[in-house]
Motif scaffolding. Structure first.
Motif, PDB file in Angstrom:
ATOM      1  N   ILE A  84     -42.791  44.000 -47.954  1.00 15.38           N
ATOM      2  CA  ILE A  84     -42.571  42.701 -47.334  1.00 15.38           C
ATOM      3  C   ILE A  84     -42.393  41.694 -48.469  1.00 15.38           C
ATOM      4  CG2 ILE A  84     -43.588  40.902 -45.902  1.00 15.38           C
ATOM      5  CD1 ILE A  84     -45.064  43.136 -44.391  1.00 15.38           C
ATOM      6  N   THR A  85     -41.190  41.106 -48.537  1.00 11.39           N
ATOM      7  CA  THR A  85     -40.854  40.208 -49.636  1.00 11.39           C
ATOM      8  C   THR A  85     -40.788  38.759 -49.152  1.00 11.39           C
ATOM      9  OG1 THR A  85     -38.497  40.441 -49.232  1.00 11.39           O
ATOM     10  CG2 THR A  85     -39.503  42.025 -50.760  1.00 11.39           C
ATOM     11  N   LYS A  86     -40.797  37.850 -50.097  1.00  7.50           N
ATOM     12  CA  LYS A  86     -40.688  36.423 -49.772  1.00  7.50           C
ATOM     13  C   LYS A  86     -39.375  36.118 -49.029  1.00  7.50           C
ATOM     14  CE  LYS A  86     -40.974  31.873 -51.960  1.00  7.50           C
ATOM     15  NZ  LYS A  86     -41.159  31.172 -53.243  1.00  7.50           N
ATOM     16  N   LEU A  88     -37.708  38.052 -47.090  1.00  4.97           N
ATOM     17  CA  LEU A  88     -37.845  38.611 -45.746  1.00  4.97           C
ATOM     18  C   LEU A  88     -38.652  37.672 -44.851  1.00  4.97           C
ATOM     19  CD1 LEU A  88     -37.499  40.980 -43.730  1.00  4.97           C
ATOM     20  CD2 LEU A  88     -39.628  41.902 -44.649  1.00  4.97           C
ATOM     21  N   ILE A  89     -39.758  37.158 -45.374  1.00  2.00           N
ATOM     22  CA  ILE A  89     -40.600  36.246 -44.597  1.00  2.00           C
ATOM     23  C   ILE A  89     -39.854  34.950 -44.296  1.00  2.00           C
ATOM     24  CG2 ILE A  89     -42.704  34.839 -44.680  1.00  2.00           C
ATOM     25  CD1 ILE A  89     -43.972  37.174 -46.276  1.00  2.00           C
ATOM     26  N   ILE A  90     -39.197  34.381 -45.299  1.00  2.00           N
ATOM     27  CA  ILE A  90     -38.455  33.127 -45.095  1.00  2.00           C
ATOM     28  C   ILE A  90     -37.325  33.345 -44.087  1.00  2.00           C
ATOM     29  CG2 ILE A  90     -36.938  31.442 -46.216  1.00  2.00           C
ATOM     30  CD1 ILE A  90     -38.711  31.809 -48.742  1.00  2.00           C
ATOM     31  N   GLY A  91     -36.593  34.430 -44.232  1.00  4.01           N
ATOM     32  CA  GLY A  91     -35.513  34.729 -43.296  1.00  4.01           C
ATOM     33  C   GLY A  91     -36.027  34.916 -41.878  1.00  4.01           C
ATOM     34  N   SER A  92     -37.158  35.582 -41.731  1.00  2.00           N
ATOM     35  CA  SER A  92     -37.750  35.786 -40.406  1.00  2.00           C
ATOM     36  C   SER A  92     -38.174  34.461 -39.782  1.00  2.00           C
ATOM     37  CB  SER A  92     -38.958  36.714 -40.505  1.00  2.00           C
ATOM     38  OG  SER A  92     -38.578  37.967 -41.010  1.00  2.00           O
ATOM     39  N   LEU A  93     -38.749  33.576 -40.587  1.00  4.13           N
ATOM     40  CA  LEU A  93     -39.156  32.268 -40.082  1.00  4.13           C
ATOM     41  C   LEU A  93     -37.945  31.436 -39.654  1.00  4.13           C
ATOM     42  CD1 LEU A  93     -41.996  31.401 -42.627  1.00  4.13           C
ATOM     43  CD2 LEU A  93     -42.256  31.940 -40.190  1.00  4.13           C
ATOM     44  N   ILE A  94     -36.886  31.467 -40.454  1.00  9.61           N
ATOM     45  CA  ILE A  94     -35.666  30.734 -40.100  1.00  9.61           C
ATOM     46  C   ILE A  94     -35.057  31.312 -38.830  1.00  9.61           C
ATOM     47  CG2 ILE A  94     -33.294  30.218 -40.819  1.00  9.61           C
ATOM     48  CD1 ILE A  94     -34.406  30.084 -43.713  1.00  9.61           C
ATOM     49  N   CYS A 134     -24.697  32.008 -47.255  1.00  8.29           N
ATOM     50  CA  CYS A 134     -25.597  33.012 -47.829  1.00  8.29           C
ATOM     51  C   CYS A 134     -24.834  33.986 -48.728  1.00  8.29           C
ATOM     52  CB  CYS A 134     -26.315  33.759 -46.704  1.00  8.29           C
ATOM     53  SG  CYS A 134     -27.507  34.963 -47.308  1.00  8.29           S
ATOM     54  N   ASN A 135     -23.681  34.450 -48.253  1.00 10.63           N
ATOM     55  CA  ASN A 135     -22.886  35.383 -49.060  1.00 10.63           C
ATOM     56  C   ASN A 135     -22.377  34.732 -50.338  1.00 10.63           C
ATOM     57  OD1 ASN A 135     -23.166  37.650 -47.467  1.00 10.63           O
ATOM     58  ND2 ASN A 135     -21.369  37.193 -46.237  1.00 10.63           N
ATOM     59  N   ARG A 136     -22.118  33.445 -50.281  1.00 10.90           N
ATOM     60  CA  ARG A 136     -21.570  32.739 -51.435  1.00 10.90           C
ATOM     61  C   ARG A 136     -22.636  32.433 -52.489  1.00 10.90           C
ATOM     62  NH1 ARG A 136     -19.482  31.013 -55.463  1.00 10.90           N
ATOM     63  NH2 ARG A 136     -18.181  29.187 -55.626  1.00 10.90           N
ATOM     64  N   PHE A 137     -23.825  32.019 -52.039  1.00 10.99           N
ATOM     65  CA  PHE A 137     -24.824  31.505 -52.979  1.00 10.99           C
ATOM     66  C   PHE A 137     -26.053  32.387 -53.196  1.00 10.99           C
ATOM     67  CE2 PHE A 137     -22.632  27.696 -51.394  1.00 10.99           C
ATOM     68  CZ  PHE A 137     -22.162  27.203 -52.587  1.00 10.99           C
ATOM     69  N   PHE A 138     -26.291  33.340 -52.309  1.00 11.32           N
ATOM     70  CA  PHE A 138     -27.523  34.120 -52.397  1.00 11.32           C
ATOM     71  C   PHE A 138     -27.247  35.620 -52.445  1.00 11.32           C
ATOM     72  CE2 PHE A 138     -28.570  30.187 -50.160  1.00 11.32           C
ATOM     73  CZ  PHE A 138     -29.553  29.692 -50.996  1.00 11.32           C
ATOM     74  N   THR A 139     -26.362  36.033 -53.316  1.00 11.78           N
ATOM     75  CA  THR A 139     -25.982  37.440 -53.409  1.00 11.78           C
ATOM     76  C   THR A 139     -27.037  38.292 -54.114  1.00 11.78           C
ATOM     77  OG1 THR A 139     -24.738  37.005 -55.414  1.00 11.78           O
ATOM     78  CG2 THR A 139     -23.519  36.982 -53.334  1.00 11.78           C
ATOM     79  N   ALA A 140     -27.993  37.684 -54.786  1.00 14.33           N
ATOM     80  CA  ALA A 140     -29.004  38.444 -55.529  1.00 14.33           C
ATOM     81  C   ALA A 140     -29.918  39.237 -54.608  1.00 14.33           C
ATOM     82  CB  ALA A 140     -29.844  37.503 -56.388  1.00 14.33           C
ATOM     83  N   HIS A 141     -30.040  38.866 -53.333  1.00 13.39           N
ATOM     84  CA  HIS A 141     -30.967  39.533 -52.418  1.00 13.39           C
ATOM     85  C   HIS A 141     -30.328  40.639 -51.606  1.00 13.39           C
ATOM     86  CE1 HIS A 141     -34.083  36.779 -53.484  1.00 13.39           C
ATOM     87  NE2 HIS A 141     -33.321  35.746 -53.173  1.00 13.39           N
ATOM     88  N   LYS A 142     -29.094  40.970 -51.888  1.00 12.36           N
ATOM     89  CA  LYS A 142     -28.452  42.070 -51.153  1.00 12.36           C
ATOM     90  C   LYS A 142     -29.064  43.383 -51.597  1.00 12.36           C
ATOM     91  CE  LYS A 142     -24.065  39.850 -50.276  1.00 12.36           C
ATOM     92  NZ  LYS A 142     -22.630  39.882 -50.472  1.00 12.36           N
ATOM     93  N   ALA A 143     -29.337  44.226 -50.599  1.00 14.21           N
ATOM     94  CA  ALA A 143     -29.967  45.523 -50.920  1.00 14.21           C
ATOM     95  C   ALA A 143     -28.934  46.606 -51.015  1.00 14.21           C
ATOM     96  CB  ALA A 143     -30.993  45.868 -49.863  1.00 14.21           C
TER      97      ALA A 143
END
Length: 143
Positions: A84-86, A88-94, A134-143
């Protein structure tokens, strides 16, 4: 031939899923908001819909653990991350906040859009914009 059968079956499964969302009321934002309104006009009927979905999902994951290939051939790709990562938690809350505010989540919103609900058009447009950002600015979290 096998590829065409796979495409037809995917289409039919999507239609069945959409019909299930319509029949269960999951594409009706007011029903969702009533389900989330514990102190007011609470409608507990979606507990059975969600419970049924969880049971089917658990059965699917249980059966997939014993397989190495997808039903219609090809590699079977299952999630491997269990922590469980940060993000994941933030995305779930949003996701939960958006669901509670709008009464939509992605699948039912697309079904409601197809049924002609204007509110769903706004939701789907915002959802697609969020996905693009998200795809443009947050690509570091792709699994």
């Amino acid at each position: 031939m096998r590829k065409h059968f796979s495409l037809y079956s995917q289409y039919l499964i999507g239609v069945l899923f959409g019909l299930g969302l319509l029949v269960s009321g999951m594409s009706n934002p007011q029903k969702i908001l009533n389900f989330l309104d514990l102190a007011g006009n609470w409608d507990p009927s979606l507990i059975f819909v969600m419970g049924g979905a969880v049971i089917v999902g658990l059965a699917g994951f249980y059966l997939s653990k014993k397989k190495t290939e997808a039903f219609f051939g090809g590699a079977l790709h299952l999630p491997t991350r269990t922590e469980i990562t940060k993000p994941l938690i933030i995305g779930s809350l949003i996701f939960g906040a958006g669901w509670g505010i709008a009464g939509f989540c992605p699948g039912p919103a697309i079904v409601a859009l197809g049924a002609g609900h204007v509110k769903a058009l706004v939701f789907v447009a915002a959802m697609l914009a969020g996905m693009a950002i998200c795809n443009r600015f947050f690509t570091a979290h792709k699994a």
